[in-house]
Design a protein around this motif. Structure first.
Motif, PDB file in Angstrom:
ATOM      1  N   VAL A  38       0.841  -1.203   0.000  1.00 15.78           N
ATOM      2  CA  VAL A  38       0.000   0.000   0.000  1.00 15.78           C
ATOM      3  C   VAL A  38       0.871   1.247   0.000  1.00 15.78           C
ATOM      4  O   VAL A  38       0.594   2.222  -0.719  1.00 15.78           O
ATOM      5  N   TYR A  39       1.949   1.234   0.784  1.00 23.18           N
ATOM      6  CA  TYR A  39       2.869   2.373   0.845  1.00 23.18           C
ATOM      7  C   TYR A  39       3.485   2.636  -0.535  1.00 23.18           C
ATOM      8  O   TYR A  39       3.558   3.779  -0.984  1.00 23.18           O
ATOM      9  N   ALA A  40       3.911   1.564  -1.198  1.00 24.58           N
ATOM     10  CA  ALA A  40       4.500   1.729  -2.532  1.00 24.58           C
ATOM     11  C   ALA A  40       3.470   2.264  -3.529  1.00 24.58           C
ATOM     12  O   ALA A  40       3.811   3.075  -4.401  1.00 24.58           O
ATOM     13  N   GLN A  41       2.221   1.835  -3.399  1.00 30.78           N
ATOM     14  CA  GLN A  41       1.189   2.339  -4.299  1.00 30.78           C
ATOM     15  C   GLN A  41       0.887   3.818  -4.031  1.00 30.78           C
ATOM     16  O   GLN A  41       0.674   4.588  -4.966  1.00 30.78           O
ATOM     17  N   LEU A  42       0.904   4.202  -2.752  1.00 29.96           N
ATOM     18  CA  LEU A  42       0.651   5.604  -2.424  1.00 29.96           C
ATOM     19  C   LEU A  42       1.798   6.508  -2.864  1.00 29.96           C
ATOM     20  O   LEU A  42       1.585   7.684  -3.158  1.00 29.96           O
ATOM     21  N   LEU A  43       3.015   5.972  -2.925  1.00 29.48           N
ATOM     22  CA  LEU A  43       4.146   6.771  -3.399  1.00 29.48           C
ATOM     23  C   LEU A  43       3.984   7.140  -4.871  1.00 29.48           C
ATOM     24  O   LEU A  43       4.604   8.105  -5.337  1.00 29.48           O
ATOM     25  N   ARG A  44       3.186   6.388  -5.588  1.00 26.51           N
ATOM     26  CA  ARG A  44       2.983   6.682  -7.012  1.00 26.51           C
ATOM     27  C   ARG A  44       2.136   7.932  -7.218  1.00 26.51           C
ATOM     28  O   ARG A  44       2.185   8.541  -8.280  1.00 26.51           O
ATOM     29  N   MET A 123      13.925  11.885  -3.539  1.00 25.63           N
ATOM     30  CA  MET A 123      12.494  11.933  -3.847  1.00 25.63           C
ATOM     31  C   MET A 123      12.271  12.030  -5.347  1.00 25.63           C
ATOM     32  O   MET A 123      11.328  11.431  -5.882  1.00 25.63           O
ATOM     33  N   ALA A 124      13.148  12.752  -6.047  1.00 25.02           N
ATOM     34  CA  ALA A 124      13.039  12.820  -7.512  1.00 25.02           C
ATOM     35  C   ALA A 124      13.310  11.453  -8.123  1.00 25.02           C
ATOM     36  O   ALA A 124      12.649  11.049  -9.089  1.00 25.02           O
ATOM     37  N   CYS A 125      14.271  10.708  -7.551  1.00 28.74           N
ATOM     38  CA  CYS A 125      14.541   9.343  -8.038  1.00 28.74           C
ATOM     39  C   CYS A 125      13.349   8.431  -7.790  1.00 28.74           C
ATOM     40  O   CYS A 125      13.000   7.605  -8.644  1.00 28.74           O
ATOM     41  N   VAL A 126      12.721   8.571  -6.624  1.00 26.54           N
ATOM     42  CA  VAL A 126      11.536   7.762  -6.318  1.00 26.54           C
ATOM     43  C   VAL A 126      10.403   8.120  -7.277  1.00 26.54           C
ATOM     44  O   VAL A 126       9.679   7.241  -7.753  1.00 26.54           O
ATOM     45  N   ARG A 127      10.281   9.403  -7.606  1.00 26.54           N
ATOM     46  CA  ARG A 127       9.248   9.841  -8.554  1.00 26.54           C
ATOM     47  C   ARG A 127       9.475   9.172  -9.921  1.00 26.54           C
ATOM     48  O   ARG A 127       8.534   8.692 -10.550  1.00 26.54           O
ATOM     49  N   ALA A 128      10.757   9.113 -10.358  1.00 21.47           N
ATOM     50  CA  ALA A 128      11.064   8.454 -11.639  1.00 21.47           C
ATOM     51  C   ALA A 128      10.796   6.950 -11.557  1.00 21.47           C
ATOM     52  O   ALA A 128      10.283   6.357 -12.517  1.00 21.47           O
ATOM     53  N   ALA A 129      11.121   6.346 -10.416  1.00 16.20           N
ATOM     54  CA  ALA A 129      10.855   4.917 -10.256  1.00 16.20           C
ATOM     55  C   ALA A 129       9.357   4.638 -10.258  1.00 16.20           C
ATOM     56  O   ALA A 129       8.909   3.615 -10.790  1.00 16.20           O
ATOM     57  N   CYS A 130       8.586   5.545  -9.689  1.00 13.50           N
ATOM     58  CA  CYS A 130       7.126   5.375  -9.691  1.00 13.50           C
ATOM     59  C   CYS A 130       6.558   5.462 -11.099  1.00 13.50           C
ATOM     60  O   CYS A 130       5.618   4.747 -11.437  1.00 13.50           O
ATOM     61  N   ARG A 131       7.157   6.327 -11.914  1.00 10.67           N
ATOM     62  CA  ARG A 131       6.715   6.387 -13.314  1.00 10.67           C
ATOM     63  C   ARG A 131       7.016   5.054 -14.017  1.00 10.67           C
ATOM     64  O   ARG A 131       6.213   4.578 -14.815  1.00 10.67           O
ATOM     65  N   ALA A 132       8.198   4.480 -13.715  1.00 12.77           N
ATOM     66  CA  ALA A 132       8.542   3.184 -14.305  1.00 12.77           C
ATOM     67  C   ALA A 132       7.575   2.098 -13.840  1.00 12.77           C
ATOM     68  O   ALA A 132       7.173   1.233 -14.625  1.00 12.77           O
ATOM     69  N   LEU A 133       7.186   2.140 -12.572  1.00 15.75           N
ATOM     70  CA  LEU A 133       6.217   1.165 -12.071  1.00 15.75           C
ATOM     71  C   LEU A 133       4.849   1.361 -12.709  1.00 15.75           C
ATOM     72  O   LEU A 133       4.113   0.393 -12.908  1.00 15.75           O
ATOM     73  N   SER A 134       4.517   2.588 -13.007  1.00 15.05           N
ATOM     74  CA  SER A 134       3.239   2.833 -13.692  1.00 15.05           C
ATOM     75  C   SER A 134       3.252   2.240 -15.092  1.00 15.05           C
ATOM     76  O   SER A 134       2.234   1.747 -15.572  1.00 15.05           O
ATOM     77  N   ASP A 135       4.422   2.279 -15.753  1.00 10.17           N
ATOM     78  CA  ASP A 135       4.530   1.703 -17.093  1.00 10.17           C
ATOM     79  C   ASP A 135       4.612   0.183 -17.065  1.00 10.17           C
ATOM     80  O   ASP A 135       4.205  -0.478 -18.011  1.00 10.17           O
ATOM     81  N   MET A 136       5.187  -0.383 -15.978  1.00 12.67           N
ATOM     82  CA  MET A 136       5.337  -1.844 -15.854  1.00 12.67           C
ATOM     83  C   MET A 136       4.764  -2.293 -14.507  1.00 12.67           C
ATOM     84  O   MET A 136       5.513  -2.588 -13.569  1.00 12.67           O
ATOM     85  N   PRO A 137       3.456  -2.354 -14.362  1.00  5.43           N
ATOM     86  CA  PRO A 137       2.849  -2.637 -13.055  1.00  5.43           C
ATOM     87  C   PRO A 137       3.131  -4.042 -12.531  1.00  5.43           C
ATOM     88  O   PRO A 137       3.024  -4.271 -11.323  1.00  5.43           O
ATOM     89  N   THR A 138       3.512  -4.979 -13.369  1.00  5.07           N
ATOM     90  CA  THR A 138       3.783  -6.332 -12.887  1.00  5.07           C
ATOM     91  C   THR A 138       5.071  -6.400 -12.066  1.00  5.07           C
ATOM     92  O   THR A 138       5.288  -7.388 -11.359  1.00  5.07           O
ATOM     93  N   MET A 139       5.901  -5.362 -12.133  1.00  3.86           N
ATOM     94  CA  MET A 139       7.122  -5.345 -11.315  1.00  3.86           C
ATOM     95  C   MET A 139       6.811  -5.310  -9.824  1.00  3.86           C
ATOM     96  O   MET A 139       7.645  -5.687  -9.003  1.00  3.86           O
TER      97      MET A 139
END
Length: 194
Positions: A38-44, A123-139
Motif C-alpha cells: 500500500v505504501y509503494a502504491q501511495l508513493l505513485r 524523492m526525484a529518483c523515487v518519482r522516476a521509479a514510480c513512473r517506471a512502475l506505472s509503465d510496468m505494473p507487474t514489477m
C-alpha cells in the motif's frame, strides 16, 4: 548467578516468542507485506510523495524521541512509587536509555537538516521509479515471487539438513571451561563422511 539470570531472561524471551508465533508470523510477514504494498502504491501519487517521505522521516524521529520520553516517565514513576518495585539499577538504566534515545533522535534530526537536498534528490529518483512502475505494473509482484522462491529454497534446504543430521548419532560433549556447559555434536560413520 548472573549467568543464571541471563539464561532466565533468554528462556522467557524465547518462550514468549514461541507462544506468540502465529501473531508474529501474521503481522511480521503478511501485514508488513500488505502495508509495504500500500505504501509503494501511495508513493505513485505525485502530491503524496513529499508528504509520505517527510512524514516517514519525521515520524521515525518522533517515535525515537517519544520512546525516550516514555522511558524517562517510566523511570520517574518507578522512583516515585512508595514501595519501590524496581531496583535503583533498573531506574538508572531506564533514564540512561531515555538520554540515549533523545541523543539519537537529536542526531538524526541534525543529519536530516543537513541532508535535506539529498533527500529531495532521492524523492526525484523515487518519482522516476514510480513512473517506471506505472509503465510496468507487474514489477510490483517481483518481491512476492522472490519471497516464494526463498521459502521454497529454505523448505528444500530444511529437508536435506534434517536428513543429514539424522544420519549421525547425537552425543553430548563437555566444553573445557570452568562452567558446566555441554553441547550436542553429531558423530558420523565413515560412509556418511564420504
Amino acid at each position: 548467578n548472573s549467568l543464571n539470570e541471563f539464561r532466565s531472561v533468554w528462556n522467557n524471551l524465547y518462550g514468549d516468542i514461541y507462544e506468540a508465533r502465529y501473531p508474529i508470523m501474521l503481522f511480521g510477514a503478511l501485514a508488513a507485506m500488505l502495508v509495504g504494498f500500500v505504501y509503494a502504491q501511495l508513493l505513485r501519487v505525485q502530491f503524496l510523495l513529499g508528504i509520505m517521505i517527510w512524514g516517514s522521516i519525521l515520524g521515525s524521529i518522533g517515535i525515537i524521541i517519544g520512546c525516550g520520553v516514555y522511558a524517562y516517565m517510566t523511570a520517574n514513576k518507578w522512583s516515585a512509587a512508595d514501595p519501590q518495585e524496581q531496583g535503583n539499577n533498573a531506574i538508572f538504566a531506564a533514564k540512561i536509555c531515555a538520554y540515549v534515545l533523545w541523543g539519537i533522535g537529536g542526531t538524526i534530526t541534525v543529519i536530516t537538516i543537513f541532508l535535506r537536498k539529498q533527500i529531495m534528490l532521492s524523492m526525484a529518483c523515487v518519482r522516476a521509479a514510480c513512473r517506471a512502475l506505472s509503465d510496468m505494473p507487474t514489477m510490483i509482484f517481483f518481491p512476492v515471487i522472490q519471497v516464494i522462491g526463498l521459502a521454497a529454497f529454505m523448505l528444500i534446504w530444511l529437508v536435506y539438513a534434517v536428513h543429514l543430521a539424522s544420519t549421525g548419532e547425537i552425543t553430548e560433549k563437555q566444553l573445557a571451561t570452568t562452567l558446566d556447559i555441554s553441547v550436542r555434536t553429531y558423530v558420523f560413520d565413515d560412509f556418511t563422511k564420504k
